[in-house]
Write a protein that holds these residues in place. Structure first.
Motif, short mmCIF file in Angstrom:
data_model
loop_
_atom_site.label_atom_id
_atom_site.label_comp_id
_atom_site.label_asym_id
_atom_site.label_seq_id
_atom_site.Cartn_x
_atom_site.Cartn_y
_atom_site.Cartn_z
N GLU A 438 0.81 -1.34 -0.01
CA GLU A 438 -0.12 0.05 0.06
C GLU A 438 0.85 1.24 0.01
N ASN A 439 1.88 1.27 0.74
CA ASN A 439 2.69 2.31 0.95
C ASN A 439 3.40 2.61 -0.44
N GLU A 442 0.70 3.93 -2.77
CA GLU A 442 0.28 5.05 -2.44
C GLU A 442 1.16 6.26 -2.99
N ASP A 502 -8.19 7.95 3.99
CA ASP A 502 -7.71 6.78 3.84
C ASP A 502 -6.37 6.65 4.61
N ASP A 503 -5.74 7.66 5.21
CA ASP A 503 -4.42 7.48 6.14
C ASP A 503 -4.96 6.96 7.39
N GLU A 506 -6.07 3.30 7.31
CA GLU A 506 -5.02 2.65 7.60
C GLU A 506 -4.67 2.25 8.82
N ASP A 539 3.98 9.26 3.94
CA ASP A 539 2.99 10.29 3.86
C ASP A 539 3.56 11.67 3.45
N LYS A 542 4.46 11.85 0.02
CA LYS A 542 3.50 11.82 -0.93
C LYS A 542 2.67 13.28 -0.77
#
Lengths: 656, 656
Positions: A438-439, A442, A502-503, A506, A539, A542
């Motif tokens: 996922e990371n 992402e 979403d964060d 998770e 994150d 991102k």
């Protein structure tokens, strides 16, 4: 006053289609007219030509922002500790941000929105504007930007990255790998706004606290205590629950400390400062005179009665919606999940298992999408009080879906089949493989999207220009690059929530996975801790590199997620107890008879009702709160001016 | 402005010993001097000669009270909905009480206290005052009343009943037997103050809600459902718990509605308006200038650090004190209670049982007294924030004692011996016999005390006057009668709590008794409902007829008792489950093995910790709150004047 304010950093971009070079009548041109109006308002405008679009970059001098804030009547913390309506002439009375600027990013964004949407046709007649050869009607009192948006002339309005600050953050935060959990929270706050900064503060603190159970779990894995081994798991269980309870209590404290540092007066936040529409401002003068007579008679009058009725109707609607969601989850999702888990359990070859998983993942994708849409539709029928309340309502509903989806298979393996090997396998698979994947996704997915969009834009342009130009066309301007980047949106739709959904999802799923099955697999906390350390940086990258700058949100707590985490703690008390029973009861001696089982179930359901009920019915009746809010607003209205000048003179006296 | 204000009703009495008729030097006489000073302050004084004492009755014109309130800087609700410092010149800006008077009884009492304790020796030298032939020194800056109290000249200062209002309340409330649960709450509030009115509002609502479980219990008792009978008790259990959860949630709503009606701004109540000492007022001007510089730097500085340290130290002290109390209860009280319950269980003759009970009741009396004293001593070492917080702390500690004392025997009979006959016997005995007896005692004991005191006073007087006067001496004045009445004090001492402690304790024990053992004896709710209907009238009579008028308290919620009731609900979920297991498991088939038992115990302890923890650690750090409070106080300080005049002119414009 401050140097940084005087450098013009463009903070907003408006995307319009590229115009032909020579326009026969530039006065009538829609975009020209819009730019003229923007400059008239006091904004600094720069037009950048992109490959297929034109970008209007906007910056605002402090004074323009200040006047907009005063018009918006933004509530702002003053030096005496109370929030007052902003007034540009009394500007020294207001507390500045930790970085020295007057407005936070969220306030600036509000002002920008107000400034650009406020451009209306002030004449009595319809103005005809042209784009190329098409004519558009600009009605009196219509917002020009709204009209252009609905006609498709303006493709997008989005906030721009501030290159200097972004590079600084990239160096100090996203690429600062040596400090595992330290983050420059104040800088994040001033760059991304309160909500995102709160998320990163929470993530950092959670990761720091995770080191304790990670160390404990590692020790448990490595040391064999012989006869005492049987006591170790219950001990670990008690430790984990206490750890979680302490953590969330201390998080609440940290959150209110953060609010104090950022100058946010929580008690006042019920008067939202950021509303793009001017509707409630224009209605103030009327509402302002009538409630006085009511106050003297002091009876719950007609208005209170109707408020009470509204409150109960809203509650009934909420209960109905919750019932719909719960029934949907239990009647549709539960059987499906159980079938999958059962097939997985009984299938023997690995190939069948993989095929099943692929099928399952595909169908669950659709189910979640539909669930999200249904939730959004349901919420639109609820009379919620503001954006953040709707967002919370959505979070609860969608989390129900994900909860069932993520955990029911685990429960099935753990409780029905007492198959701890499969349980551990799935835990490892979900936590490590899927989180790492996922990371990666992402971060790579936005990049791929961006590359594809860029490629298409270039291709289209090449196509238009024909083969006359052979040299490769490149994206020259930064603003065009940002336009092509994906925005920070939630997977369930962008109506109430942004990418933070979403964060947080998770994090919550990970927290539930690790605490609810802590007794089955203590080592899991090590993986979680490692994962979260990378999560912080991923994150950050991102947000800083892969995506457009997100729209700031004013909310200053983790909202509904806090309650979800608390719920997961209660759940994990119950599941760990059951796990312990399963683990120690290999011979099946501790049989629980149906009667006792029923009583235990009743007990737990009642405990949940007892502690869940207070979340449903607020402690303060709506009419009491409405009265109070009205009163506070009125007070501010009357006294703002006097208070401000007295504060200013007080400050001036102090400086002398 | 209002007629009622102009009738002089004497509201306070000061008791001094009777003086000889002719004093050689009336200027030096202490009492004379005190009376002169009282009149100088603006109070209306009337001296009444009693049998052995002299009574100084005090009344105050509205203006005297207003000026005292302004000096005290009482925070008062204004017409714009915020609390501001009271200012006599801006009096129209403030909201009046529902009965039309400007000050509530609690505020008036504060002002009286301020006025009479403020009389200090303003000269530079010591003034010598005489009582009879004894000389007393009145030091400079010493309060005359304090001096007279410590020297024993003033025996008592107590509030007086207002005959007109008292008779009205007696007719409309205490003797109004036709309305079972209706009470004139607003009148009670204006006569007894907020805390007592809140108690009666709670009692009334609780009794009204009790009709539901009472009806259900009665139906269960009368109808036999045959085969379905086995489902009825679990159903009743679920109903009772839901009922209790709903009731307390709705009580919280009602409480905040009451606050709104009485014009109490809850959020502002952290700045207590009623402080008899002038210490914190005189220190205001200094504290007023320095915090400004701190606010600009915005770091948790030295002061914040020390606040944090204080907070944690206070928490540690609280934990230590709680540990002392819990250990005391478990190590000393628990064995004792168990021995009694065991002896009661095994003794066969009724005579032995009665003897045991008498012995037990006597010893428990002493134990409770000692426990109360220890708790008060412990609390004095805690750094609590104000009177009400100390009172809450005391309530928690002493309730622990009573909880153990009231319920452990019941648990013993129910769980150890599964002896439901004894359990029901004890329930009936405790609930009906003891509550009826208590109600009787509550009303007769004060009357007996009063009669005895009256008799002694008359006897003493007769003795002094010798046999020269043969005619019977009677108590002529009402004030003397009130002086001889007992005051409204708690059985555990009058330092932090008044008689409300006993009344709430009775309610809480009754609530626990009925809900925790609901499954064993559903009919109990009928008795409880009947008992509470009489309780309302009995308590009203006690307050209006039997006792002195109580000193008003400002607190406007049921405080610690709410948490105790919530705790009892959680307890009753657990106990009822156990009762159900015991009831349905007559053959002992559902044996719970030790391992499972341990796990269930761990689970419940953890659940309690989870939900109890938040009561220990506040969500907001002390330094954040301290800063906020300081800021609010500062704001009020600076802007009070301006705000007030603007509100006044606003009001005046409205009237025109």
């Amino acid at each position: 006053m401050d140097n940084r304010e005087e450098v013009t950093t463009f903070e907003l971009a408006i995307v319009v289609p590229k115009r032909e070079e020579k326009d026969e009548n530039p006065r009538d041109d829609c975009v020209e007219c819009f730019v003229r109006e923007l400059m008239k308002v006091g904004l600094i405008v720069e037009i950048v030509q992109g490959i297929s679009d034109e970008f209007i970059k906007l910056a605002a001098p402090l004074e323009t922002l200040g006047r907009a804030a005063a018009e918006l009547q933004i509530m702002k913390l003053t030096h005496i500790g109370v929030d007052l309506r902003f007034d540009w002439d009394q500007e020294p009375a207001f507390v500045r941000q930790p970085d020295g600027s007057l407005f936070s990013w969220c306030e600036r964004f509000c002002c920008f929105q107000h400034l650009i949407y406020r451009i209306v046709n002030r004449t009595e007649s319809v103005i005809t504007l042209t784009v190329g050869s098409i004519k558009y009607q600009w009605e009196p009192n219509e917002s020009l930007l709204e009209m252009m948006k609905s006609e498709g002339i303006v493709k997008q309005v989005f906030p721009l990255h501030d290159e200097a600050k972004r590079k600084l953050l990239l160096r100090n935060w996203a690429l600062n790998l040596l400090d595992f959990t330290w983050q420059p929270i104040d800088d994040i706050h001033s760059y991304f706004g309160t909500k995102i900064a709160t998320y990163f503060a929470f993530l950092g603190m959670y990761t720091r606290w995770l080191f304790f159970p990670a160390a404990f779990g590692l020790v448990l894995q490595m040391i064999d205590l012989g006869a005492w081994q049987i006591l170790v798991l219950p001990l670990f269980f008690v430790f984990i629950i206490s750890w979680a309870v302490f953590f969330f209590q201390f998080w609440k404290r940290k959150n209110s400390a953060l609010l104090a540092r950022w100058g946010i007066n929580y008690s006042m936040s019920l008067v939202p400062g950021c509303k793009p529409s001017g509707a409630d401002i224009s209605s103030l003068p009327e509402s302002h005179m009538e409630p006085e007579s009511k106050m003297v008679t002091r009876r719950p009058l007609e208005k209170d009665k109707s408020l009470q009725r509204d409150e109960w109707l809203g509650l009934l609607q909420k209960i109905r919606n919750t019932a719909v969601v719960v029934l949907g989850i239990i009647c549709l999702q539960l059987p499906f999940e159980l079938v999958y888990a059962h097939l997985y359990e009984i299938s023997e070859s690995d190939a069948v298992k993989y095929a099943l998983t692929v099928l399952y993942l595909l169908s669950i994708q659709y189910y979640t999408k539909i669930g999200g849409k249904v939730s959004v539709t349901l919420i639109k029928y609820e009379h919620d009080k503001g954006e953040e309340s709707s967002a919370d309502s959505l979070v609860y509903k969608v989390f129900g879906l994900y909860f069932m989806q993520s955990y029911i298979g685990l429960f099935y393996h753990a409780l029905m089949h007492r198959n701890f090997t499969t349980l551990r396998q799935i835990l490892i698979q979900r936590l490590i493989v899927s989180q790492v994947l996922e990371n990666l996704l992402e971060n790579t997915l936005p990049y791929l999207k961006y590359s594809y969009k860029k490629f298409r834009a270039v291709l289209q342009r090449k196509h238009e220009k024909g083969s006359s130009l052979r040299k490769s066309i490149r994206l020259g301007s930064r603003v065009e690059k940002e336009y092509l980047k994906p925005s920070y949106t939630a997977s369930i739709g962008d109506e109430f929530e942004d990418g933070l959904f979403d964060d947080f999802l998770e994090l919550a799923l990970q927290f539930g996975m690790s605490t609810m099955f802590a007794c089955a697999f203590p080592l899991v906390f090590c993986f979680v801790a490692l994962n979260n350390i990378t999560e912080i940086r991923a994150d950050a990258l991102k947000l800083l590199v892969m995506l457009r700058r997100p729209v700031p949100r004013a909310s200053a707590s983790i909202g509904a997620w806090l309650n979800i985490f608390q719920f997961l703690i209660v759940m994990s008390i119950c599941t760990n107890c059951t796990l312990l029973v399963c683990l120690y009861d290999q011979e099946g001696k501790w049989k629980i008879e149906p009667g006792l089982k029923a009583i235990l179930i009743i007990e737990h359901v009642l405990l949940l009702v007892k502690f869940g009920f207070s979340h449903f019915v607020p402690e303060e009746p709506a009419w009491v709160r409405a009265n109070r809010e009205k009163n506070v607003a009125q007070a501010q209205d009357i006294c703002s001016k006097q208070l401000l000048s007295s504060i200013s003179s007080f400050k001036a006296r102090k400086v002398d």
